[in-house]
Design a protein around this motif. Structure first.
Motif, PDB file in Angstrom:
ATOM      1  N   UNK A 197      38.179 -17.078  -7.429  1.00 23.44           N
ATOM      2  CA  UNK A 197      39.375 -16.585  -7.252  1.00 23.44           C
ATOM      3  C   UNK A 197      40.626 -16.866  -7.331  1.00 23.44           C
ATOM      4  N   UNK A 198      40.274 -18.168  -6.107  1.00 21.76           N
ATOM      5  CA  UNK A 198      41.956 -18.745  -6.738  1.00 21.76           C
ATOM      6  C   UNK A 198      42.337 -20.216  -7.497  1.00 21.76           C
ATOM      7  N   UNK A 199      40.786 -20.243  -8.599  1.00 22.96           N
ATOM      8  CA  UNK A 199      40.869 -20.793  -9.843  1.00 22.96           C
ATOM      9  C   UNK A 199      42.508 -19.203 -10.446  1.00 22.96           C
ATOM     10  N   UNK A 200      41.634 -18.552 -10.687  1.00 21.21           N
ATOM     11  CA  UNK A 200      41.677 -17.159 -11.281  1.00 21.21           C
ATOM     12  C   UNK A 200      43.417 -16.469 -11.002  1.00 21.21           C
ATOM     13  N   UNK A 201      43.691 -17.129  -9.881  1.00 22.77           N
ATOM     14  CA  UNK A 201      45.249 -17.248  -9.234  1.00 22.77           C
ATOM     15  C   UNK A 201      46.147 -18.039 -10.094  1.00 22.77           C
ATOM     16  N   UNK A 202      45.655 -19.091  -9.923  1.00 27.50           N
ATOM     17  CA  UNK A 202      46.967 -20.278  -9.809  1.00 27.50           C
ATOM     18  C   UNK A 202      46.585 -20.418 -11.491  1.00 27.50           C
ATOM     19  N   UNK A 203      44.758 -20.179 -12.098  1.00 29.60           N
ATOM     20  CA  UNK A 203      45.422 -21.003 -13.238  1.00 29.60           C
ATOM     21  C   UNK A 203      46.312 -19.864 -14.966  1.00 29.60           C
ATOM     22  N   UNK A 204      45.880 -18.327 -13.864  1.00 31.33           N
ATOM     23  CA  UNK A 204      45.857 -17.053 -14.602  1.00 31.33           C
ATOM     24  C   UNK A 204      47.638 -16.513 -14.276  1.00 31.33           C
ATOM     25  N   UNK A 205      47.377 -16.665 -13.154  1.00 29.08           N
ATOM     26  CA  UNK A 205      48.722 -15.713 -12.702  1.00 29.08           C
ATOM     27  C   UNK A 205      49.969 -16.332 -12.401  1.00 29.08           C
ATOM     28  N   UNK A 206      49.362 -17.583 -12.092  1.00 32.18           N
ATOM     29  CA  UNK A 206      50.298 -18.341 -11.818  1.00 32.18           C
ATOM     30  C   UNK A 206      50.926 -20.046 -12.853  1.00 32.18           C
ATOM     31  N   UNK A 207      49.598 -19.809 -13.990  1.00 32.34           N
ATOM     32  CA  UNK A 207      49.735 -20.675 -14.928  1.00 32.34           C
ATOM     33  C   UNK A 207      50.676 -22.719 -14.795  1.00 32.34           C
ATOM     34  N   UNK A 208      49.406 -22.222 -13.303  1.00 30.18           N
ATOM     35  CA  UNK A 208      49.163 -24.069 -13.191  1.00 30.18           C
ATOM     36  C   UNK A 208      48.118 -24.625 -13.691  1.00 30.18           C
ATOM     37  N   UNK A 209      47.970 -26.194 -14.442  1.00 23.96           N
ATOM     38  CA  UNK A 209      47.492 -26.522 -15.302  1.00 23.96           C
ATOM     39  C   UNK A 209      45.919 -26.301 -14.853  1.00 23.96           C
ATOM     40  N   UNK A 210      44.597 -26.309 -15.082  1.00 19.29           N
ATOM     41  CA  UNK A 210      43.449 -25.966 -14.062  1.00 19.29           C
ATOM     42  C   UNK A 210      42.815 -27.396 -13.413  1.00 19.29           C
ATOM     43  N   UNK A 211      43.298 -28.664 -13.672  1.00 14.85           N
ATOM     44  CA  UNK A 211      43.026 -29.669 -12.835  1.00 14.85           C
ATOM     45  C   UNK A 211      43.858 -30.197 -11.854  1.00 14.85           C
ATOM     46  N   UNK A 212      45.268 -29.230 -11.539  1.00 21.39           N
ATOM     47  CA  UNK A 212      45.780 -29.156 -11.012  1.00 21.39           C
ATOM     48  C   UNK A 212      45.373 -28.077  -9.289  1.00 21.39           C
ATOM     49  N   UNK A 213      45.330 -27.284 -11.137  1.00 18.14           N
ATOM     50  CA  UNK A 213      44.669 -25.868  -9.729  1.00 18.14           C
ATOM     51  C   UNK A 213      42.983 -26.432  -9.158  1.00 18.14           C
ATOM     52  N   UNK A 214      42.237 -26.445  -9.160  1.00 17.49           N
ATOM     53  CA  UNK A 214      41.339 -26.954  -8.648  1.00 17.49           C
ATOM     54  C   UNK A 214      41.565 -28.173  -7.391  1.00 17.49           C
ATOM     55  N   UNK A 215      42.503 -28.792  -7.374  1.00 18.46           N
ATOM     56  CA  UNK A 215      42.655 -29.551  -6.716  1.00 18.46           C
ATOM     57  C   UNK A 215      43.786 -28.950  -4.898  1.00 18.46           C
ATOM     58  N   UNK A 216      44.474 -28.080  -5.365  1.00 21.55           N
ATOM     59  CA  UNK A 216      44.723 -27.062  -5.012  1.00 21.55           C
ATOM     60  C   UNK A 216      43.979 -26.273  -3.710  1.00 21.55           C
ATOM     61  N   UNK A 217      42.586 -25.479  -4.720  1.00 23.99           N
ATOM     62  CA  UNK A 217      41.540 -24.885  -4.324  1.00 23.99           C
ATOM     63  C   UNK A 217      40.861 -25.637  -3.099  1.00 23.99           C
ATOM     64  N   UNK A 218      40.797 -27.046  -3.867  1.00 21.86           N
ATOM     65  CA  UNK A 218      39.622 -27.430  -3.120  1.00 21.86           C
ATOM     66  C   UNK A 218      40.676 -28.011  -1.534  1.00 21.86           C
ATOM     67  N   UNK A 219      41.614 -27.999  -1.191  1.00 20.93           N
ATOM     68  CA  UNK A 219      42.078 -28.066  -0.115  1.00 20.93           C
ATOM     69  C   UNK A 219      41.723 -26.701   0.878  1.00 20.93           C
ATOM     70  N   UNK A 220      42.292 -26.137   0.290  1.00 23.09           N
ATOM     71  CA  UNK A 220      41.388 -24.498   0.953  1.00 23.09           C
ATOM     72  C   UNK A 220      39.994 -24.084   1.129  1.00 23.09           C
ATOM     73  N   UNK A 221      39.610 -24.030  -0.041  1.00 23.40           N
ATOM     74  CA  UNK A 221      38.038 -23.821   0.272  1.00 23.40           C
ATOM     75  C   UNK A 221      37.404 -25.517   1.305  1.00 23.40           C
ATOM     76  N   UNK A 222      38.003 -26.213   0.892  1.00 15.39           N
ATOM     77  CA  UNK A 222      37.725 -27.399   1.923  1.00 15.39           C
ATOM     78  C   UNK A 222      37.879 -27.238   3.973  1.00 15.39           C
ATOM     79  N   UNK A 223      39.134 -26.626   3.292  1.00 22.75           N
ATOM     80  CA  UNK A 223      39.150 -26.059   5.369  1.00 22.75           C
ATOM     81  C   UNK A 223      38.439 -25.135   5.732  1.00 22.75           C
ATOM     82  N   UNK A 224      38.029 -24.005   5.129  1.00 24.13           N
ATOM     83  CA  UNK A 224      37.337 -22.933   5.636  1.00 24.13           C
ATOM     84  C   UNK A 224      35.373 -23.841   5.514  1.00 24.13           C
ATOM     85  N   UNK A 225      35.274 -24.613   4.548  1.00 25.83           N
ATOM     86  CA  UNK A 225      33.545 -24.985   4.493  1.00 25.83           C
ATOM     87  C   UNK A 225      33.204 -25.773   5.590  1.00 25.83           C
ATOM     88  N   UNK A 226      34.102 -27.084   6.531  1.00 23.56           N
ATOM     89  CA  UNK A 226      34.232 -27.224   8.014  1.00 23.56           C
ATOM     90  C   UNK A 226      33.703 -26.795   8.505  1.00 23.56           C
TER      91      UNK A 226
END
Length: 163
Positions: free
Chosen positions: A116-145
């Protein structure tokens, strides 16, 4: 291997001992290492394996940023589980198969969040995929812990034996 990993992590924890509990520091170290591995693998898969091209399967076509996500996950799923089970949450008294099943469910939820975050960041907000992955990772890590600590590797109270 577990003892070596614990010795290294615990050595670096000493200066932070008053600020961060040991288990949280271990999670940050193991999770950070596994996350760094995930991001590097993602970058390699996206740019050098897939060459930023669509992946055409018999019944579906997958965008390269999503395909790279699943490819890196194939490696980081087992490493993440083993680090969590044997290094971070080793005091958990749940059965191994219960932990694995719960970890699988957690990862499934994290995959959905990643998607969901990758689709949002890459396809809707047009953020470069690797940068999008970093942003996505931040949110997912908090949830995961929080999920791992309170659900996947929780410590069940011991049953009181009277006789």
């Amino acid at each position: 291997m577990r003892n070596l990993i614990l010795q290294v992590i615990d050595f670096f924890h000493r200066p932070f001992a008053k600020l961060i509990p040991l288990q949280t520091f271990r999670y940050l170290a193991c999770g950070g290492g596994n996350t760094a591995l995930d991001i590097v693998l993602y970058f390699i898969m996206y740019n050098f394996v897939l060459h930023q091209q669509m992946v055409h399967l018999p019944f579906v076509t997958i965008t390269p940023h999503i395909a790279a996500l699943f490819m890196s996950l194939a490696i980081t799923f087992p490493t993440g589980f083993l680090l969590s089970k044997y290094v971070v949450f080793s005091e958990s008294n749940l059965r191994g198969r219960t932990q694995l099943f719960r970890y699988f469910m957690l990862v499934a939820a994290c995959i959905l969040l990643n998607y969901v975050f990758m689709k949002l960041f890459v396809e809707h907000l047009h953020i470069y995929p690797t940068i999008s992955k970093i942003f996505t990772t931040f949110f997912v890590v908090c949830f995961s812990y929080l999920t791992q600590k309170k659900f996947t590797f929780k410590v069940k109270p011991e049953k009181l034996k009277l006789f």
